[in-house]
Design an enzyme around this catalytic site. Structure first.
Site, PDB file in Angstrom:
ATOM      1  N   TYR A  13       0.828  -1.212   0.000  1.00  0.00           N
ATOM      2  CA  TYR A  13       0.000   0.000   0.000  1.00  0.00           C
ATOM      3  C   TYR A  13       0.873   1.277   0.000  1.00  0.00           C
ATOM      4  O   TYR A  13       0.853   2.060  -0.963  1.00  0.00           O
ATOM      5  CB  TYR A  13      -0.916  -0.078   1.222  1.00  0.00           C
ATOM      6  CG  TYR A  13      -1.665   1.167   1.589  1.00  0.00           C
ATOM      7  CD1 TYR A  13      -2.211   2.008   0.624  1.00  0.00           C
ATOM      8  CD2 TYR A  13      -1.876   1.490   2.937  1.00  0.00           C
ATOM      9  CE1 TYR A  13      -2.925   3.142   0.987  1.00  0.00           C
ATOM     10  CE2 TYR A  13      -2.590   2.617   3.302  1.00  0.00           C
ATOM     11  CZ  TYR A  13      -3.101   3.445   2.321  1.00  0.00           C
ATOM     12  OH  TYR A  13      -3.803   4.562   2.688  1.00  0.00           O
ATOM     13  N   ASN A  34       7.955  -9.934  -1.670  1.00  0.00           N
ATOM     14  CA  ASN A  34       7.635 -11.364  -1.819  1.00  0.00           C
ATOM     15  C   ASN A  34       6.160 -11.574  -2.165  1.00  0.00           C
ATOM     16  O   ASN A  34       5.702 -12.703  -2.273  1.00  0.00           O
ATOM     17  CB  ASN A  34       8.002 -12.145  -0.549  1.00  0.00           C
ATOM     18  CG  ASN A  34       7.202 -11.725   0.670  1.00  0.00           C
ATOM     19  OD1 ASN A  34       6.347 -10.845   0.584  1.00  0.00           O
ATOM     20  ND2 ASN A  34       7.470 -12.348   1.798  1.00  0.00           N
ATOM     21  N   ASP A  58      12.280 -12.720  -0.885  1.00  0.00           N
ATOM     22  CA  ASP A  58      11.830 -12.669   0.503  1.00  0.00           C
ATOM     23  C   ASP A  58      12.992 -12.220   1.388  1.00  0.00           C
ATOM     24  O   ASP A  58      14.081 -12.803   1.305  1.00  0.00           O
ATOM     25  CB  ASP A  58      11.350 -14.076   0.911  1.00  0.00           C
ATOM     26  CG  ASP A  58      10.559 -14.056   2.201  1.00  0.00           C
ATOM     27  OD1 ASP A  58      10.977 -13.356   3.151  1.00  0.00           O
ATOM     28  OD2 ASP A  58       9.511 -14.719   2.252  1.00  0.00           O
ATOM     29  N   PHE A  80      10.129  -0.535   3.427  1.00  0.00           N
ATOM     30  CA  PHE A  80       8.717  -0.622   3.819  1.00  0.00           C
ATOM     31  C   PHE A  80       8.310  -2.057   4.152  1.00  0.00           C
ATOM     32  O   PHE A  80       7.308  -2.257   4.837  1.00  0.00           O
ATOM     33  CB  PHE A  80       7.806  -0.176   2.656  1.00  0.00           C
ATOM     34  CG  PHE A  80       7.897   1.279   2.290  1.00  0.00           C
ATOM     35  CD1 PHE A  80       7.019   2.203   2.838  1.00  0.00           C
ATOM     36  CD2 PHE A  80       8.840   1.736   1.384  1.00  0.00           C
ATOM     37  CE1 PHE A  80       7.079   3.544   2.497  1.00  0.00           C
ATOM     38  CE2 PHE A  80       8.913   3.076   1.036  1.00  0.00           C
ATOM     39  CZ  PHE A  80       8.033   3.984   1.587  1.00  0.00           C
ATOM     40  N   THR A 124       6.640   2.877  13.220  1.00  0.00           N
ATOM     41  CA  THR A 124       5.215   3.082  13.497  1.00  0.00           C
ATOM     42  C   THR A 124       4.982   3.702  14.867  1.00  0.00           C
ATOM     43  O   THR A 124       5.805   3.521  15.777  1.00  0.00           O
ATOM     44  CB  THR A 124       4.485   1.715  13.441  1.00  0.00           C
ATOM     45  OG1 THR A 124       3.191   1.851  14.018  1.00  0.00           O
ATOM     46  CG2 THR A 124       5.221   0.644  14.218  1.00  0.00           C
ATOM     47  N   TYR A 148       3.911  -6.594  17.027  1.00  0.00           N
ATOM     48  CA  TYR A 148       4.189  -5.782  15.821  1.00  0.00           C
ATOM     49  C   TYR A 148       5.013  -4.551  16.201  1.00  0.00           C
ATOM     50  O   TYR A 148       6.086  -4.301  15.646  1.00  0.00           O
ATOM     51  CB  TYR A 148       2.866  -5.384  15.150  1.00  0.00           C
ATOM     52  CG  TYR A 148       3.010  -4.256  14.156  1.00  0.00           C
ATOM     53  CD1 TYR A 148       3.863  -4.384  13.053  1.00  0.00           C
ATOM     54  CD2 TYR A 148       2.306  -3.059  14.326  1.00  0.00           C
ATOM     55  CE1 TYR A 148       4.013  -3.337  12.152  1.00  0.00           C
ATOM     56  CE2 TYR A 148       2.448  -2.017  13.423  1.00  0.00           C
ATOM     57  CZ  TYR A 148       3.306  -2.160  12.345  1.00  0.00           C
ATOM     58  OH  TYR A 148       3.454  -1.127  11.458  1.00  0.00           O
ATOM     59  N   LYS A 152       9.130  -3.536  15.468  1.00  0.00           N
ATOM     60  CA  LYS A 152       9.590  -2.282  14.842  1.00  0.00           C
ATOM     61  C   LYS A 152      10.553  -1.552  15.770  1.00  0.00           C
ATOM     62  O   LYS A 152      11.555  -1.000  15.336  1.00  0.00           O
ATOM     63  CB  LYS A 152       8.382  -1.395  14.519  1.00  0.00           C
ATOM     64  CG  LYS A 152       7.531  -1.928  13.385  1.00  0.00           C
ATOM     65  CD  LYS A 152       8.253  -1.741  12.057  1.00  0.00           C
ATOM     66  CE  LYS A 152       7.417  -2.205  10.893  1.00  0.00           C
ATOM     67  NZ  LYS A 152       7.995  -1.887   9.604  1.00  0.00           N
ATOM     68  N   GLY A 291      -4.527  -6.112  21.394  1.00  0.00           N
ATOM     69  CA  GLY A 291      -3.270  -5.356  21.340  1.00  0.00           C
ATOM     70  C   GLY A 291      -3.437  -3.867  21.100  1.00  0.00           C
ATOM     71  O   GLY A 291      -2.475  -3.176  20.794  1.00  0.00           O
TER      72      GLY A 291
HETATM   73  N1  NAD Z   1      -0.545   0.947   7.158  1.00  0.00           N
HETATM   74  C1  NAD Z   1      -0.321   1.627   8.271  1.00  0.00           C
HETATM   75  O1  NAD Z   1      -1.262   2.220   8.870  1.00  0.00           O
HETATM   76  C2  NAD Z   1       1.072   1.733   8.824  1.00  0.00           C
HETATM   77  C3  NAD Z   1       1.288   2.518   9.968  1.00  0.00           C
HETATM   78  C4  NAD Z   1       2.573   2.622  10.482  1.00  0.00           C
HETATM   79  C5  NAD Z   1       3.624   1.982   9.852  1.00  0.00           C
HETATM   80  N2  NAD Z   1       3.396   1.221   8.752  1.00  0.00           N
HETATM   81  C6  NAD Z   1       4.542   0.544   8.132  1.00  0.00           C
HETATM   82  O2  NAD Z   1       4.610   0.913   6.769  1.00  0.00           O
HETATM   83  C7  NAD Z   1       5.141  -0.160   5.985  1.00  0.00           C
HETATM   84  C8  NAD Z   1       4.239  -0.424   4.811  1.00  0.00           C
HETATM   85  O3  NAD Z   1       2.940  -0.748   5.286  1.00  0.00           O
HETATM   86  P1  NAD Z   1       1.711  -1.010   4.295  1.00  0.00           P
HETATM   87  O4  NAD Z   1       0.483  -0.545   4.966  1.00  0.00           O
HETATM   88  O5  NAD Z   1       2.055  -0.509   2.946  1.00  0.00           O
HETATM   89  O6  NAD Z   1       1.673  -2.610   4.294  1.00  0.00           O
HETATM   90  P2  NAD Z   1       1.477  -3.612   3.067  1.00  0.00           P
HETATM   91  O7  NAD Z   1       1.202  -4.953   3.677  1.00  0.00           O
HETATM   92  O8  NAD Z   1       0.505  -3.085   2.104  1.00  0.00           O
HETATM   93  O9  NAD Z   1       2.903  -3.610   2.393  1.00  0.00           O
HETATM   94  C9  NAD Z   1       4.001  -4.328   2.906  1.00  0.00           C
HETATM   95  C10 NAD Z   1       4.671  -5.019   1.727  1.00  0.00           C
HETATM   96  O10 NAD Z   1       5.829  -5.726   2.202  1.00  0.00           O
HETATM   97  C11 NAD Z   1       5.847  -7.009   1.572  1.00  0.00           C
HETATM   98  N3  NAD Z   1       6.587  -7.918   2.474  1.00  0.00           N
HETATM   99  C12 NAD Z   1       6.229  -8.276   3.739  1.00  0.00           C
HETATM  100  N4  NAD Z   1       7.161  -9.121   4.234  1.00  0.00           N
HETATM  101  C13 NAD Z   1       8.111  -9.283   3.281  1.00  0.00           C
HETATM  102  C14 NAD Z   1       9.306 -10.046   3.211  1.00  0.00           C
HETATM  103  N5  NAD Z   1       9.709 -10.837   4.213  1.00  0.00           N
HETATM  104  N6  NAD Z   1      10.054  -9.980   2.072  1.00  0.00           N
HETATM  105  C15 NAD Z   1       9.654  -9.201   1.038  1.00  0.00           C
HETATM  106  N7  NAD Z   1       8.514  -8.469   1.039  1.00  0.00           N
HETATM  107  C16 NAD Z   1       7.759  -8.519   2.152  1.00  0.00           C
HETATM  108  C17 NAD Z   1       4.395  -7.382   1.387  1.00  0.00           C
HETATM  109  O11 NAD Z   1       4.191  -8.357   0.389  1.00  0.00           O
HETATM  110  C18 NAD Z   1       3.768  -6.045   1.047  1.00  0.00           C
HETATM  111  O12 NAD Z   1       3.777  -5.801  -0.350  1.00  0.00           O
HETATM  112  C19 NAD Z   1       5.290  -1.335   6.940  1.00  0.00           C
HETATM  113  O13 NAD Z   1       6.639  -1.419   7.358  1.00  0.00           O
HETATM  114  C20 NAD Z   1       4.410  -0.968   8.112  1.00  0.00           C
HETATM  115  O14 NAD Z   1       4.868  -1.549   9.319  1.00  0.00           O
HETATM  116  C21 NAD Z   1       2.145   1.084   8.216  1.00  0.00           C
END
Ligand code: NAD
Length: 335
Positions: A13, A34, A58, A80, A124, A148, A152, A291
């Site tokens: 996302y 991945n 991965d 990310f 986060t 989670y 982080k 949580g």
């Molecule tokens: N969405 C939120 O509200 C939010 C808030 C705070 C922080 N974050 C952080 O922002 C980042 C992105 O979040 P998002 O909402 O886009 O999540 P998301 O799940 O849409 O995107 C994460 C991506 O990472 C990939 N991924 C996960 N594990 C992997 C691995 N081992 N190897 C390769 N690829 C891998 C997934 O396939 C996915 O495409 C994350 O680190 C999340 O912790 C998100």
């Protein structure tokens, strides 16, 4: 020579919004994902904006990530890739420590071996946990309330040591709750349903699926958790500014909150979405998530002071962008 950035989680996302912005700014982008939670389709869509290479791999496999640095001349990394469901982390903590902490360790080692030093890390507000004062600044104590947030916080600490001992330079972004989509409705949150509140409220208002409250009763005026909502496009822009900041010779590693600075309760967000759509939703009660904690919102003034970043999209614009995204992709991405 165009700059080349590695974006881990580029199929996800928020990462896909960063891929788009960096391409628009003339960077070459390598996305590493991945596809466990991300999608192939956004990367296909974004190819038209510039030179984008999609690598499937991965982070838990050292070989996969080492190969990327061997085959590409990377200037900096925006990291990310992670699993990010609070609720899931309460059920499968080991998965979160392995994927988010060990995965990050493998990335940092591959960077060290390749001599790549600059990194922007997606952390986060869950790394703070229940708050001792509001708004939360970057010096607030960290007491994560779930695995989670802990995964982080541990990664932030590991990164600090890579800074001290291996000359890494990092920007750590602690995002608050993310909402919104690209203003053209081209890319967005592909999860269906999403685990994120504003997304699901908009889906409910559009009749894509019924909306359910999944929050625990907490100690706030209306009994629902208070959070700070920030748009994915604003986050992408912060990463672009951070790249510029890290490229300056005299810059140093920093941690920044990225939030709007305003607290909205879950019920207030749902009412706001109803107001924007001009109709009431039929709201259900789902199983309460584990949580969670009562309230948090950000003091993001440090990001303005140092990066000159501040949010440009308000909640109404985020809701509108989500509406456009779900009009074009009511069932998310196809693959
Ligand atoms: N969405 C939120 O509200 C939010 C808030 C705070 C922080 N974050 C952080 O922002 C980042 C992105 O979040 P998002 O909402 O886009 O999540 P998301 O799940 O849409 O995107 C994460 C991506 O990472 C990939 N991924 C996960 N594990 C992997 C691995 N081992 N190897 C390769 N690829 C891998 C997934 O396939 C996915 O495409 C994350 O680190 C999340 O912790 C998100």
């Amino acid at each position: 020579m165009p700059k080349k950035i590695l974006i881990t989680g580029g199929a996800g996302y928020i990462g896909s919004h960063a891929v788009k912005l960096f391409l628009e700014k003339g960077f070459e982008v390598a996305s590493f994902d991945n596809f466990s939670r991300g999608f192939r389709e956004p990367l296909k869509i974004l190819k038209k904006y510039g030179k984008l290479k999609s690598v499937e791999g991965d982070l838990r496999n050292k070989k996969d990530i080492r190969k990327v640095f061997k085959e590409n001349k990377i200037d900096a990394v925006a990291h990310f890739a992670a699993l990010c469901s609070v609720n899931e982390s309460m059920e499968r903590p080991g998965l979160y420590f392995e994927n988010n902490f060990v995965g990050s360790f493998n990335l940092f080692e591959a960077m060290r071996e390749a001599g790549v030093k600059n990194i922007i890390f997606s952390s986060t507000c869950a790394a703070y946990g229940e708050t001792e004062y509001l708004p939360v600044d970057e010096k607030h104590p960290q007491n994560p309330a779930n695995p989670y947030g802990e995964s982080k916080m541990l990664t932030e600490r590991m990164l600090r040591w890579y800074g001290e001992l291996h000359d890494f330079k990092c920007v750590i972004f602690r995002y608050f709750n993310v909402c919104g989509a690209d203003m053209n409705g081209e890319i967005g949150d592909g999860k269906k349903p999403s685990s994120l509140l504003v997304q699901n409220a908009v889906r409910g208002a559009m009749g894509i699926e019924p909306f359910s409250y999944t929050c625990q009763k907490v100690d706030t005026p209306d009994g629902s958790p208070i959070r700070d909502y920030i748009d994915a496009e604003d986050l992408a822009r912060a990463h672009y500014l951070a790249y510029g900041y890290l490229s300056k010779k005299n810059s140093q590693s920093e941690i920044f909150n990225l939030g709007n600075g305003a607290g909205w309760s879950v019920k207030e967000i749902v009412s706001k979405v109803e107001q924007e759509f001009g109709k009431k939703m039929n709201k259900k009660s789902g199983e309460a998530r584990k949580g969670e904690y009562a309230k948090i919102y950000a003091d993001a003034s440090k990001a303005f002071k140092i990066l000159k970043w501040k949010p440009e999209k308000n909640i109404e614009e985020s809701i509108l962008s989500l509406r456009k995204w779900y009009e074009k992709h009511p069932r998310g991405y196809d693959n």
